[in-house]
Design an enzyme around this catalytic site. Structure first.
Site, PDB file in Angstrom:
ATOM      1  CE1 TYR A 197     -11.616   3.823   4.284  1.00 35.32           C
ATOM      2  CE2 TYR A 197     -13.266   6.011   4.344  1.00 35.32           C
ATOM      3  CZ  TYR A 197     -11.982   4.714   3.448  1.00 35.32           C
ATOM      4  OH  TYR A 197     -12.656   4.704   2.324  1.00 35.32           O
ATOM      5  CE  LYS A 240      -9.218   5.252   2.082  1.00 36.56           C
ATOM      6  NZ  LYS A 240      -8.364   4.887   1.448  1.00 36.56           N
TER       7      LYS A 240
END
Ligand code: NAI
Length: 735
Positions: free
Chosen positions: A162, A166
């Site tokens: 993640y 991101k």
């Protein structure tokens, strides 16, 4: 004025719940037509349902808003944009918000955990945005939001997949901001914090309830509004607080030396310096970053600013010290230079700073046959610049590398409107040399004369990269300071496009640096193309002020100060924001296409018009202000004036034929003084003049001799001393 989205079409991905739902509702409430996209997946990306999006659309419609649902995955980017086009005919705003989590410690992260996260967050945002891009380009408007996360910015246990995706979105946004700017497509990134189903597993329930999505949504709306010029920004936002982030880089340290290999030991030994954030730099572009790295090559060659390696002997240490010695350099004079002015130079300069016959007001600066033909006030930098180029590096105590010289700030003050023909002489001296750590700042003062008459004063602030660290002082009372504008919105904004050949034209006025014309030279400096001269942007800003607040009357112009912040590329549009505060006009210049500030802390001081100045003094006399200023000057440099003048002047100021005020300027005793009241026989010479005529003499509108012969100015005592009036009223009163 409230911010409306009437007529705008907004796509919010993942808008079936959490933050996305809040954005969709908020946009719709302010008039936007909204595409509510949501796959209806679970938090890990499994499953599919139309219910989530439908519910939000229903809610918007129930409130009288316009919305349609879309149930495609962001991995089918084209379909989402097609839904917007089918329903509303255009796409203005894309909020990339859809997201899932597949948290695992790194060792347990599977290919699927990695790929799925990347597919939804990074690839999904790419596909949706690419599908919208050409529509935005064609309509020359677009606002895009990327949703990053604090986990990406700082890292977070169990979120390797993640975090990577991101922060990948930030990289994507940084480049889109650059590519989109000329089409008015702005892309910004947010790292939100809000209670949602994604955070309910990691936050206590009270916090989930307290951190409402409605404390994030207004930020997204502002970034997506046409008024917002922010582009390429990164923001953390949550609980109603918003903060902006940027990169910071240490001064760093060169760890190799000419003709020697670079070694890991040298890196180890300089590690503290490499990581020391004192005097850090805030880099904002690849160009800036590259440029500073390029300078390393020449520094290593010249031996400047190179840290001594572990094997370096005393000679190497000595070569690392700066070649600057302020005790020797300050006060040194450069050889005087002459500059011949004719209407040709004045007109060429006016064209160089973008004046055009398109604007009838400009003709007085472009046509020598015009009854008010004048030279633009900022032309005053040109003759003095020749003085500087003459030989800064030849000054004793300034052993500098000319390739490292940057023009940091400029101050120009005019004592008379510039002549449109004649010979000007400039005398330059080193006013001060400051140690700014990362470099040396040289203050170069230049006085320009026509015969014996002082016409203008320039202060160049010249920054020499890598020449700091000589143990000098950081500030100087001699420096003309920049002043920040007021907080309110500007009182006026004028914009003018530069042309592709603006730098090619401007350089003909005398700045021949190849950086402004030669692509390969510019590339060596780390620029994609030759850049515009900072003093050309300075000319644009000054003439905007002159037009907006002084009817293009050069005699109203008193002084200008600017700081050069960023380069401008020829062809870009320069936008001058102006705030008028009394006789000072604060300015800030931006590149319109990118919103980048290029001149900051800048101002122009104007001479007040008769009406303006008439309203200022409380005693009803305009001359009071002048005497106050003379008083200040005497306090500052009275000793020098006493030496030059050595006389006591009495003044009787009349108003409507009656005696209204009396002053004594004592430049004979001690270090000089100004007193109100009658001279009591002390004065060597006494002048009697009306308040109005006094002002005209001071502003250069009335010649003192003429005033005397026409009876406007009466002189008692030693008439010859009136010749020294000029010294008090012009050169030193700085009016
Ligand atoms: P949420 O889970 O409430 O909302 C995400 C929505 O995206 C869900 O409705 C889901 O169905 C939808 N979605 C998932 N995959 C999709 C796909 N392939 N196509 C279309 N829709 C899809 O979560 P929340 O908190 O509102 O998150 C919104 C965004 O903000 C996410 O990108 C998240 O990573 C980010 N974020 C949120 C933080 C927070 O504190 N809530 C913190 C940092 C980032």
């Amino acid at each position: 004025m409230s911010l409306s989205f009437e007529g705008r079409v907004v796509l919010v991905t993942g808008a079936g719940g959490g933050l996305g739902k809040e954005y969709a509702l908020a946009f719709a409430e302010r008039g936007a037509s909204v595409v509510v996209n949501d796959l209806g997946a679970d938090t890990k990306g499994g499953g599919k349902s139309s219910a989530a999006a439908d519910k939000v659309v229903e809610e918007i419609k129930a409130k009288g808003g316009k919305a349609v649902a879309n149930y495609d995955s962001v991995e089918d980017g084209e379909k989402l944009i097609q839904a917007a086009l089918d329903a509303f005919g255009r796409i203005d705003v894309v909020v990339n918000n859809a997201g899932i989590l597949r948290d695992r410690s790194f060792a347990r992260t599977s290919d699927l955990d990695w790929d799925l996260i990347h597919r939804v967050h990074l690839r999904g945002s790419f596909l949706v945005t690419r599908a919208a891009w050409n529509h935005m380009k064609k309509q020359k408007f677009g606002r895009i939001i990327m949703t990053a996360s604090a986990a990406g910015i700082y890292g977070n246990f169990g979120q390797a997949n993640y975090s990577a995706a991101k922060l990948g979105l930030l990289g994507l946004s940084n480049t889109l901001a650059i590519e989109g700017s000329k089409y008015n497509i702005h892309c910004n990134t947010i790292a939100p914090v809000a209670g949602s189903r994604l955070t309910e597993s990691v936050m206590p329930p009270d916090l989930v309830a307290a951190l409402k999505p409605e404390y994030v949504a207004p930020m997204v709306l502002w970034l997506c509004h046409e008024q917002c010029q922010e582009n390429g920004g990164l923001f953390e936002v949550g609980a109603g607080w918003i903060g902006k982030l940027r990169w910071e880089r240490t001064q760093g340290c060169i760890t190799r030396q000419k003709n020697q290999p670079m070694t890991p030991e040298a890196v180890r030994d300089q590690w503290d310096k490499v990581c020391d954030f004192t005097d850090s730099n805030k880099m904002t572009s690849v160009q800036e970053s590259l440029q500073s790295i390029m300078t390393v090559l020449s520094k290593v060659e010249s031996g400047h600013d190179v840290a001594a390696g572990p094997t370096a002997g005393p000679a190497a240490v000595a070569s690392s010290s700066s070649g600057i010695n302020p005790t020797v350099a300050v006060g040194q004079k450069l050889p005087p230079t002459t500059f011949s002015v004719s209407h040709m130079q004045c007109i060429l300069y006016a064209l160089g700073v973008g004046m055009s016959t398109k604007d009838p007001d400009h003709l007085r600066f472009l046509y020598e046959g015009h009854p008010d033909f004048s030279c633009l006030p900022t032309f005053g930098v040109i003759p003095s610049q020749a003085a500087m180029m003459g030989g800064l590096s030849a000054v004793p105590g300034l052993d500098i590398d000319l390739t490292q010289v940057l023009h940091g700030e400029q101050y120009l003050e005019l004592y008379k409107p510039l002549p449109t023909s004649g010979m000007l002489t400039s005398e330059a001296s080193i006013a001060d040399v400051l140690d700014k750590g990362s470099g040396a700042l040289i203050l170069l003062d230049v006085n320009t004369y026509s015969g014996d008459e002082l016409i203008c004063f320039n202060q160049f602030s010249v920054f020499v990269v890598g020449a700091g660290g000589f143990g000098g002082k950081r500030t100087s009372e001699k420096a003309k300071a920049v002043v920040q504008p007021p907080q309110r919105a500007p009182d006026a904004v004028l914009a003018d496009s530069t042309t592709r050949d603006q730098a090619a034209l401007y350089r003909l006025s005398g700045d021949w640096n190849p950086l402004h014309i030669d692509p390969s030279f510019a590339a060596m400096g780390g620029f994609q193309a030759p850049i515009l001269h900072g003093l050309c942007s300075f000319g644009f800003a000054a003439r905007h002020v002159l037009k907006q607040f002084a009817d293009n009357d050069p005699s109203r112009f008193k002084a200008i100060k600017v700081r050069f912040v960023k380069p401008v590329m020829p062809g870009q549009c320069l936008q001058t924001e102006m705030w008028k505060e009394g006789s000072r006009v604060h300015i800030q210049s931006k590149v319109k296409e990118t919103g980048a500030v290029v001149l900051s802390g800048a101002y122009v001081d104007l001479h007040e018009t008769a009406e303006e100045s008439a309203s200022v003094p409380q005693g009803g006399l305009q001359s009071e202000l002048v005497f106050a200023e003379i008083g200040r000057r005497i306090k500052e440099s009275g000793g020098e004036l006493v030496k030059k003048v050595n006389a006591v002047f009495g003044w009787e100021i009349t108003k409507d034929g009656k005696n209204a005020a009396e002053w004594i300027i004592d430049l004979k005793n001690g270090s000089g003084a100004l007193h109100p009241g009658p001279s009591g026989g002390k004065a060597d010479v006494t002048f009697t003049v009306s308040d109005e005529d006094f002002m005209d003499v001071v502003l250069g509108k009335l010649n003192p001799q003429k005033a005397f012969f026409s009876g406007k100015l009466k002189i008692r005592g030693n008439v010859m001393l009136s010749q020294k009036l000029e010294v008090i009223l012009k050169d030193h009163a700085k009016l």
